[in-house]
Write a protein that holds these residues in place. Structure first.
Motif, PDB file in Angstrom:
ATOM      1  N   GLN A 112      21.134  46.146 -16.857  1.00  0.00           N
ATOM      2  CA  GLN A 112      20.637  45.982 -18.213  1.00  0.00           C
ATOM      3  C   GLN A 112      21.708  46.445 -19.177  1.00  0.00           C
ATOM      4  OE1 GLN A 112      17.155  48.467 -18.233  1.00  0.00           O
ATOM      5  NE2 GLN A 112      18.300  50.337 -18.714  1.00  0.00           N
ATOM      6  N   GLN A 132      21.842  39.017 -24.016  1.00  0.00           N
ATOM      7  CA  GLN A 132      20.525  39.165 -23.398  1.00  0.00           C
ATOM      8  C   GLN A 132      20.073  37.852 -22.767  1.00  0.00           C
ATOM      9  OE1 GLN A 132      18.961  41.796 -22.794  1.00  0.00           O
ATOM     10  NE2 GLN A 132      18.890  43.268 -24.488  1.00  0.00           N
ATOM     11  N   GLU A 136      19.341  36.991 -18.799  1.00  0.00           N
ATOM     12  CA  GLU A 136      18.074  36.417 -18.352  1.00  0.00           C
ATOM     13  C   GLU A 136      18.317  35.193 -17.472  1.00  0.00           C
ATOM     14  OE1 GLU A 136      15.120  37.638 -18.563  1.00  0.00           O
ATOM     15  OE2 GLU A 136      15.814  39.375 -19.737  1.00  0.00           O
ATOM     16  N   ARG A 140      19.514  38.845 -14.414  1.00  0.00           N
ATOM     17  CA  ARG A 140      20.109  40.195 -14.503  1.00  0.00           C
ATOM     18  C   ARG A 140      20.833  40.611 -13.227  1.00  0.00           C
ATOM     19  NH1 ARG A 140      18.616  42.742 -19.037  1.00  0.00           N
ATOM     20  NH2 ARG A 140      16.925  41.781 -20.238  1.00  0.00           N
TER      21      ARG A 140
END
Length: 637
Positions: A112, A132, A136, A140
């Motif tokens: 993350q 991000q 996705e 990840r």
């Protein structure tokens, strides 16, 4: 039973710092404008550190098909599953992430983004939202080799940083996409990992010629590209159910790609093998252009001396420069550097080098027929190579003579003297080598007399197919091998002509003389050499055995005919006889292969010139002493 990953955790942890307070690893500051935290420095590991890790802890005796499984088991024992940060690097961006889980079987980490968001990119579009979204899309999950572990001085993540480095290095420098399709019956570490690892460090330490390094990387790139095409073709064929003409065309294309890939893989393996790399060498293009004669037609004598004293000049005039002794008026040029003098030469020039110690940083490229001689004893006229350049002396001239010099190499990556074409005569010289000694390439000729050669980490003299090599009254010693005769059994190769008389070949690590040949002949099985001219195994008188010749008497090289007559009555020693027998047998096999091919072409009778495929061999009076493996051996490949 597996010897590597199956070991307990305590055994694995001796390669790091788990049992010691604080980290044992260094740190490095990432490049760029973004203030990323420092990362562990693991890219400077020594050869033996990587060797030990792969052999003892990661791969052990696994097969190529088991590499991923063994690696995953190793990672389960040493890699922290979460709680560490890393810089995720690609060709486009770098971003700081935190690892929250590890999927060992896939060699991937679940990550993350860290807060605050730190990212550096060549394009400005990589915002927090874009990153991000990218994560996705990847669920990840990031390959471990794309992560650089953030530095922690506690020592808790030393093993993690090292494990990630070993995975990254393996898949960047060791693994090949086609490895799993290779023969899987024997130890992958011994067959692939060790030679590739050694080559990697040999290249880093400048032990491999730059031309060979360029060839290696080129072969790898070509093979990777062809293999991708091959996989596409194969997948298209396997997904098709029809026997259409298009599928047949694809199969033909696939076979052609496969043949090209196998050919490139063989070249790659030769370079990766530390022994074969120097046994087979590489055919380097020699683009040296001869200048020819000067437009004025005169020939110049170049005198090299760091300083010219009156007494030296008087001696030179008396011994070398006197018009009465030369028969004509001489034009003389003075130099203080032997390399500059050679570069100034035209066809027929002479270079006289006065006593002194000359250090040169460059290559002697001799493309014209010149003479290069020392004025005095070899030990008093030393030319020392400075730097790690590939070559020292390259000869392509039709008739070059080098005499009364001492050539010294340090930190070299290629041989001390290469005869690419033409004839080079070496007389009364001393050669202190570093890698290979003298190389006599195909169609080239070397005559070496009264010289001393030592110190080569490869062979003292390498004789290529189709070359001519005459060695008289030399010392060849303290090398890896004394003399290496390369494979000439391929149909495209010509047999070399070799004459050796009264040489002292001693104290070499391996054999005095080595013949390289294939394990199985290309078209015919090993056959006795009975009934062939020059066969040392046939019944001969002692005088005949003293000279084993595969060419007729009138075809003997003129340069040595008179001198070799002196040795006709010499009694052949055991070492000499062994070499003659083996070379003659190989020559006879070549002759048999040649006859078979002529027969296939419908030629049942051939004249002597067409069939004179025997090796010219004259090996007499040589002494072989204190060589590690004996006077003669064969290297099978």
């Amino acid at each position: 039973q597996r010897n590597g990953p199956a070991q307990d955790e305590d055994t694995c942890s001796d390669y790091g710092s788990r049992d010691k307070p604080g980290t044992a690893l260094g740190r490095t500051v990432p490049d760029g404008n973004v203030l990323f935290p420092d990362i562990f420095r693991t890219d400077h590991l020594l050869f033996y550190e990587r060797f030990k890790a792969y052999q003892d802890y990661i791969l052990a005796d696994c097969k190529a098909s088991e590499v991923k499984e063994f690696t995953a088991e190793y990672l389960e024992k040493v890699l922290e599953p979460s709680g560490w940060q890393a810089v995720w690097r690609t060709n486009v961006f770098e971003v700081l992430v935190e690892v929250v889980d590890v999927e060992y079987s896939d060699l991937k980490a679940v990550v993350q983004l860290c807060e605050p968001f730190l990212c550096e990119s060549q394009v400005s579009t990589f915002t927090l939202e874009c990153m991000q979204e990218l994560l996705e899309l990847k669920e990840r999950r990031i390959p471990l080799q794309e992560l650089w572990v953030v530095y922690d001085e506690s020592g808790e993540f030393d093993q993690t940083a090292l494990a990630v480095e070993h995975v990254r290095f393996f898949y960047e420098c060791i693994w090949r996409t086609w490895d799993e399709e290779e023969e899987d019956d024997f130890d992958y570490f011994v067959r692939c990992v060790e030679p590739r690892l050694r080559l990697h460090y040999d290249i880093l330490e400048h032990r491999v010629p730059s031309g060979l390094v360029a060839d290696y990387h080129s072969y790898l790139s070509q093979c990777e590209e062809l293999y991708r095409k091959f996989l596409n073709v194969r997948n298209n064929i396997s997904s098709s159910d029809s026997d259409s003409e298009m599928e047949n065309v694809s199969m033909v294309e696939g076979l052609k790609l496969y043949e090209k890939i196998e050919h490139l893989k063989q070249k790659i393996k030769l370079i990766e093998n530390p022994l074969l790399r120097y046994v087979f060498g590489y055919q380097k293009y020699s683009g040296l252009q001869a200048k020819g004669q000067r437009p004025t037609g005169i020939k110049i004598t170049h005198v090299v001396s760091s300083t010219v004293m009156a007494s030296l000049l008087q001696s030179l005039i008396r011994d070398k420069l006197c018009p009465e002794s030369c028969g004509e008026e001489l034009e003389i040029q003075f130099h203080n550097d032997p390399l500059a003098a050679v570069n100034a030469c035209y066809e027929g020039d002479t270079v006289i080098i006065c006593p002194g110690h000359y250090v040169v940083d460059g290559v002697f490229c001799i493309a014209d027929s010149i003479e290069m001689e020392g004025y005095g004893l070899p030990d008093d006229i030393v030319i020392e190579k400075q730097g790690k350049g590939d070559n020292f002396v390259d000869c392509t001239g039709a008739n070059i003579k080098i005499s009364n010099l001492k050539l010294v190499q340090h930190d070299a990556v290629e041989g001390i003297l290469n005869v690419h074409q033409g004839k080079t005569t070496l007389e009364n010289c001393v050669l202190q080598c570093e890698t290979t000694g003298i190389t006599v390439r195909t169609s080239a000729e070397l005559s070496m007399k009264n010289s001393d050669l030592y110190g080569a980490k490869g062979a003292g003299v390498e004789i290529y197919p189709g070359s001519t090599c005459t060695l008289l009254d030399n010392g060849i010693h303290h090398c890896k091998e004394g003399i290496l005769i390369k494979n000439f059994l391929d149909e495209h190769y010509d047999i070399p002509k070799i004459s050796m008389a009264n040489n002292m070949i001693h104290n070499n690590e391996g054999y005095g003389v080595v013949l390289v040949k294939p394990t199985v002949a290309l078209d015919v099985k090993d056959a006795p050499a009975e009934g062939t001219t020059g066969n040392a195994q046939s019944t001969q008188s002692s005088d005949e055995r003293a000279h084993v010749e595969g060419f007729r008497q009138e075809e003997r090289p003129e340069c040595v005919a008179d001198e070799l007559e002196l040795y006709k009555q010499a009694e052949i020693s055991e070492g000499n006889h062994e070499i003659v027998s083996e070379l003659s047998a190989a020559s006879a096999k070549k002759n048999q292969m040649h006859r078979k091919r002529l027969s296939e072409l419908g030629i049942t009778e051939a004249d002597d010139n067409l069939m004179s495929q025997e090796m010219f061999v004259s090996i007499v009076g040589n002494q072989f002493k204190w060589n590690g493996k004996g006077s003669f051996g064969t290297f099978l490949f």
